[in-house]
Design an enzyme around this catalytic site. Structure first.
Site, PDB file in Angstrom:
ATOM      1  N   SER A 148       0.843  -1.209   0.000  1.00 37.46           N
ATOM      2  CA  SER A 148       0.000   0.000   0.000  1.00 37.46           C
ATOM      3  C   SER A 148       0.871   1.249   0.000  1.00 37.46           C
ATOM      4  O   SER A 148       2.062   1.184   0.326  1.00 37.46           O
ATOM      5  CB  SER A 148      -0.867  -0.013   1.272  1.00 37.46           C
ATOM      6  OG  SER A 148      -1.388   1.274   1.555  1.00 37.46           O
ATOM      7  N   TYR A 161      -3.515   0.007   9.945  1.00 40.80           N
ATOM      8  CA  TYR A 161      -3.327  -0.392   8.538  1.00 40.80           C
ATOM      9  C   TYR A 161      -1.915  -0.052   8.074  1.00 40.80           C
ATOM     10  O   TYR A 161      -1.239  -0.876   7.453  1.00 40.80           O
ATOM     11  CB  TYR A 161      -4.354   0.357   7.688  1.00 40.80           C
ATOM     12  CG  TYR A 161      -4.401   0.005   6.234  1.00 40.80           C
ATOM     13  CD1 TYR A 161      -3.777   0.812   5.286  1.00 40.80           C
ATOM     14  CD2 TYR A 161      -5.091  -1.111   5.790  1.00 40.80           C
ATOM     15  CE1 TYR A 161      -3.836   0.517   3.933  1.00 40.80           C
ATOM     16  CE2 TYR A 161      -5.166  -1.416   4.438  1.00 40.80           C
ATOM     17  CZ  TYR A 161      -4.541  -0.597   3.520  1.00 40.80           C
ATOM     18  OH  TYR A 161      -4.603  -0.892   2.179  1.00 40.80           O
TER      19      TYR A 161
HETATM   20  P1  NAP Z   1     -11.872  -4.934  -0.648  1.00 43.99           P
HETATM   21  O1  NAP Z   1     -12.683  -4.448  -1.781  1.00 43.99           O
HETATM   22  O2  NAP Z   1     -12.254  -4.591   0.745  1.00 43.99           O
HETATM   23  O3  NAP Z   1     -11.699  -6.532  -0.764  1.00 43.99           O
HETATM   24  C1  NAP Z   1     -10.959  -7.187   0.233  1.00 43.99           C
HETATM   25  C2  NAP Z   1     -11.206  -8.667   0.066  1.00 43.99           C
HETATM   26  O4  NAP Z   1     -10.526  -9.374   1.113  1.00 43.99           O
HETATM   27  C3  NAP Z   1     -12.700  -9.000   0.190  1.00 43.99           C
HETATM   28  O5  NAP Z   1     -13.047 -10.023  -0.717  1.00 43.99           O
HETATM   29  C4  NAP Z   1     -12.777  -9.510   1.621  1.00 43.99           C
HETATM   30  O6  NAP Z   1     -13.835 -10.389   1.849  1.00 43.99           O
HETATM   31  C5  NAP Z   1     -11.451 -10.255   1.730  1.00 43.99           C
HETATM   32  N1  NAP Z   1     -11.109 -10.521   3.127  1.00 43.99           N
HETATM   33  C6  NAP Z   1     -11.083  -9.646   4.156  1.00 43.99           C
HETATM   34  N2  NAP Z   1     -10.730 -10.280   5.282  1.00 43.99           N
HETATM   35  C7  NAP Z   1     -10.536 -11.593   4.968  1.00 43.99           C
HETATM   36  C8  NAP Z   1     -10.169 -12.752   5.702  1.00 43.99           C
HETATM   37  N3  NAP Z   1      -9.932 -12.710   7.016  1.00 43.99           N
HETATM   38  N4  NAP Z   1     -10.079 -13.926   5.039  1.00 43.99           N
HETATM   39  C9  NAP Z   1     -10.347 -14.005   3.715  1.00 43.99           C
HETATM   40  N5  NAP Z   1     -10.700 -12.939   2.941  1.00 43.99           N
HETATM   41  C10 NAP Z   1     -10.787 -11.752   3.580  1.00 43.99           C
HETATM   42  O7  NAP Z   1     -10.381  -4.431  -0.821  1.00 43.99           O
HETATM   43  P2  NAP Z   1      -9.571  -4.028  -2.125  1.00 43.99           P
HETATM   44  O8  NAP Z   1      -9.635  -2.573  -2.301  1.00 43.99           O
HETATM   45  O9  NAP Z   1      -9.900  -4.949  -3.247  1.00 43.99           O
HETATM   46  O10 NAP Z   1      -8.105  -4.349  -1.561  1.00 43.99           O
HETATM   47  C11 NAP Z   1      -7.493  -5.611  -1.765  1.00 43.99           C
HETATM   48  C12 NAP Z   1      -6.110  -5.489  -1.172  1.00 43.99           C
HETATM   49  O11 NAP Z   1      -5.446  -4.344  -1.732  1.00 43.99           O
HETATM   50  C13 NAP Z   1      -6.111  -5.269   0.341  1.00 43.99           C
HETATM   51  O12 NAP Z   1      -4.995  -5.915   0.913  1.00 43.99           O
HETATM   52  C14 NAP Z   1      -5.915  -3.756   0.469  1.00 43.99           C
HETATM   53  O13 NAP Z   1      -5.326  -3.404   1.706  1.00 43.99           O
HETATM   54  C15 NAP Z   1      -4.997  -3.492  -0.678  1.00 43.99           C
HETATM   55  N6  NAP Z   1      -4.971  -2.122  -1.183  1.00 43.99           N
HETATM   56  C16 NAP Z   1      -6.115  -1.518  -1.599  1.00 43.99           C
HETATM   57  C17 NAP Z   1      -6.013  -0.223  -2.139  1.00 43.99           C
HETATM   58  C18 NAP Z   1      -7.213   0.537  -2.615  1.00 43.99           C
HETATM   59  O14 NAP Z   1      -7.065   1.763  -2.836  1.00 43.99           O
HETATM   60  N7  NAP Z   1      -8.363  -0.094  -2.795  1.00 43.99           N
HETATM   61  C19 NAP Z   1      -4.778   0.390  -2.257  1.00 43.99           C
HETATM   62  C20 NAP Z   1      -3.645  -0.282  -1.774  1.00 43.99           C
HETATM   63  C21 NAP Z   1      -3.766  -1.549  -1.265  1.00 43.99           C
HETATM   64  P3  NAP Z   1     -15.121  -9.828   2.663  1.00 43.99           P
HETATM   65  O15 NAP Z   1     -15.932  -9.085   1.671  1.00 43.99           O
HETATM   66  O16 NAP Z   1     -15.794 -11.061   3.192  1.00 43.99           O
HETATM   67  O17 NAP Z   1     -14.617  -8.936   3.776  1.00 43.99           O
HETATM   68  C1  GCO Z   2      -6.970   5.204   3.126  1.00 43.41           C
HETATM   69  C2  GCO Z   2      -7.067   4.266   1.946  1.00 43.41           C
HETATM   70  C3  GCO Z   2      -5.697   3.759   1.577  1.00 43.41           C
HETATM   71  C4  GCO Z   2      -5.816   2.814   0.413  1.00 43.41           C
HETATM   72  C5  GCO Z   2      -4.503   2.273   0.010  1.00 43.41           C
HETATM   73  C6  GCO Z   2      -3.570   3.323  -0.495  1.00 43.41           C
HETATM   74  O1  GCO Z   2      -7.869   5.209   3.959  1.00 43.41           O
HETATM   75  O2  GCO Z   2      -5.958   5.940   3.164  1.00 43.41           O
HETATM   76  O3  GCO Z   2      -7.947   3.203   2.233  1.00 43.41           O
HETATM   77  O4  GCO Z   2      -5.116   3.116   2.669  1.00 43.41           O
HETATM   78  O5  GCO Z   2      -6.619   1.728   0.733  1.00 43.41           O
HETATM   79  O6  GCO Z   2      -3.921   1.464   0.980  1.00 43.41           O
HETATM   80  O7  GCO Z   2      -2.446   2.668  -1.059  1.00 43.41           O
END
Ligand code: NAP
Ligand code: GCO
Length: 268
Positions: A148, A161
């Site tokens: 992230s 986080y």
């Molecule tokens: P999301 O839409 O919240 O999806 C997260 C997924 O992880 C959901 O399918 C969720 O299932 C599953 N999950 C959560 N806890 C779990 C557990 N204990 N066991 C199994 N599955 C679990 O998140 P996203 O935005 O796609 O993010 C995916 C990854 O990218 C995460 O690691 C997040 O931190 C990272 N990330 C996201 C962003 C962003 O801007 N979106 C940026 C940087 C990094 P449920 O629906 O059942 O909770």
């Molecule tokens: C926040 C956002 C970010 C993104 C991502 C950025 O609240 O700042 O959720 O944490 O999820 O991780 O890279």
């Protein structure tokens, strides 16, 4: 596919993407399938796994879904054993499953902090540990951790986080260091701000119809002047899962539209 591009193929590979019913994990898994991989994913609840299977089916992908909470080691070990028995040994692991709790640290309960660390840091350890023995035996494997911007930066309300994702960056480097001699590469992808359910609260249209202040902040802070999409991560994810990245190890590839390089636009 000509000789060089064959290095980017995932033909014949089995990829486990955690938490991939939707969001970033789903997009990465779709790209892996299109690159030739067999897709295995998990989610916490059967209805989510079913929803995911249907979504993959709509894309013409016959995925394999498992109900498994990645924080529970015995359940993870059982899932990996079932995958290896029913489908085959895992070549590519993407530790994607993650949660966030946006709470000012002085108001955050210790249990809430622990829950985020458990999913975002302990679980990648647990799942990586479960797949490593087979990768070590075969002297081949790819582990990709979804880090992230918070692996590098802090901001208000995301202390747990940021601590988890900062730790995940170092876990990535340590797996790379400890298992590189087995021809196992462990790298991270550091997405910028991506439009998924996780960031939906940061993009909510305000009562007066204006954009969320954080939405406007991210647009000003991103040279690309837009939120990323999950599809923006597909190419980098395929690269890190393919033979083309066999000498890339312990790196975090930031796919952020330039946020980490940019001081930000002067407020208009
Ligand atoms: P999301 O839409 O919240 O999806 C997260 C997924 O992880 C959901 O399918 C969720 O299932 C599953 N999950 C959560 N806890 C779990 C557990 N204990 N066991 C199994 N599955 C679990 O998140 P996203 O935005 O796609 O993010 C995916 C990854 O990218 C995460 O690691 C997040 O931190 C990272 N990330 C996201 C962003 C962003 O801007 N979106 C940026 C940087 C990094 P449920 O629906 O059942 O909770
Ligand atoms: C926040 C956002 C970010 C993104 C991502 C950025 O609240 O700042 O959720 O944490 O999820 O991780 O890279």
């Amino acid at each position: 596919m000509n000789g060089f591009l064959q290095n980017f193929s995932l033909e014949g590979k089995i990829a486990l993407v955690t938490g991939a019913s939707y969001g970033i994990g789903f997009a990465i898994a779709v790209a892996y399938a299109e690159a030739g991989a067999t897709i295995v994913f998990n989610d916490i609840r059967q209805e989510l796994v079913d929803k995911g299977l249907a979504a993959y089916e709509e894309k013409g992908i016959k995925a394999h879904g498992f109900v498994c909470d990645v924080t529970e080691e015995t359940k993870v070990q059982a899932m990996v054993a079932a995958i290896e028995k029913e489908i085959g040994e895992i070549d590519i692991l993407v530790n994607n499953a993650g949660i966030i709790k946006r709470i000012p640290m002085h108001e955050m309960k210790a249990d809430e902090f622990r829950q985020v660390i458990d999913v975002d840091l302990n679980a990648p350890f647990i799942v990586s540990k479960a797949v490593l023995p087979s990768m070590m035996k075969r002297r081949s494997g790819k582990i990709i951790n979804i880090c992230s911007m918070m692996s590098e930066f802090g901001r208000e309300t995301v202390s747990a986080y940021a601590a988890a994702k900062g730790g995940l960056k170092m876990l990535t480097k340590n797996i790379a260091s400890e298992y590189g001699e087995y021809n196992i590469q462990c790298n991270g992808i550091g997405p910028g701000y991506i439009a998924t359910p996780q960031t939906a609260p940061l993009r909510e249209i305000q009562a007066d119809g204006s954009r969320h202040p954080f939405d406007r902040f991210i647009i000003a802070k991103t040279p690309a002047a837009r939120w990323g999409s999950s599809e923006d991560l597909q190419g980098p994810a395929v690269f890190l899962a393919s033979e083309a990245s066999n000498f890339v190890n312990g790196q975090i590839l930031y796919v952020d539209g330039g946020i980490a390089a940019y001081i930000g636009k002067q407020p208009g």
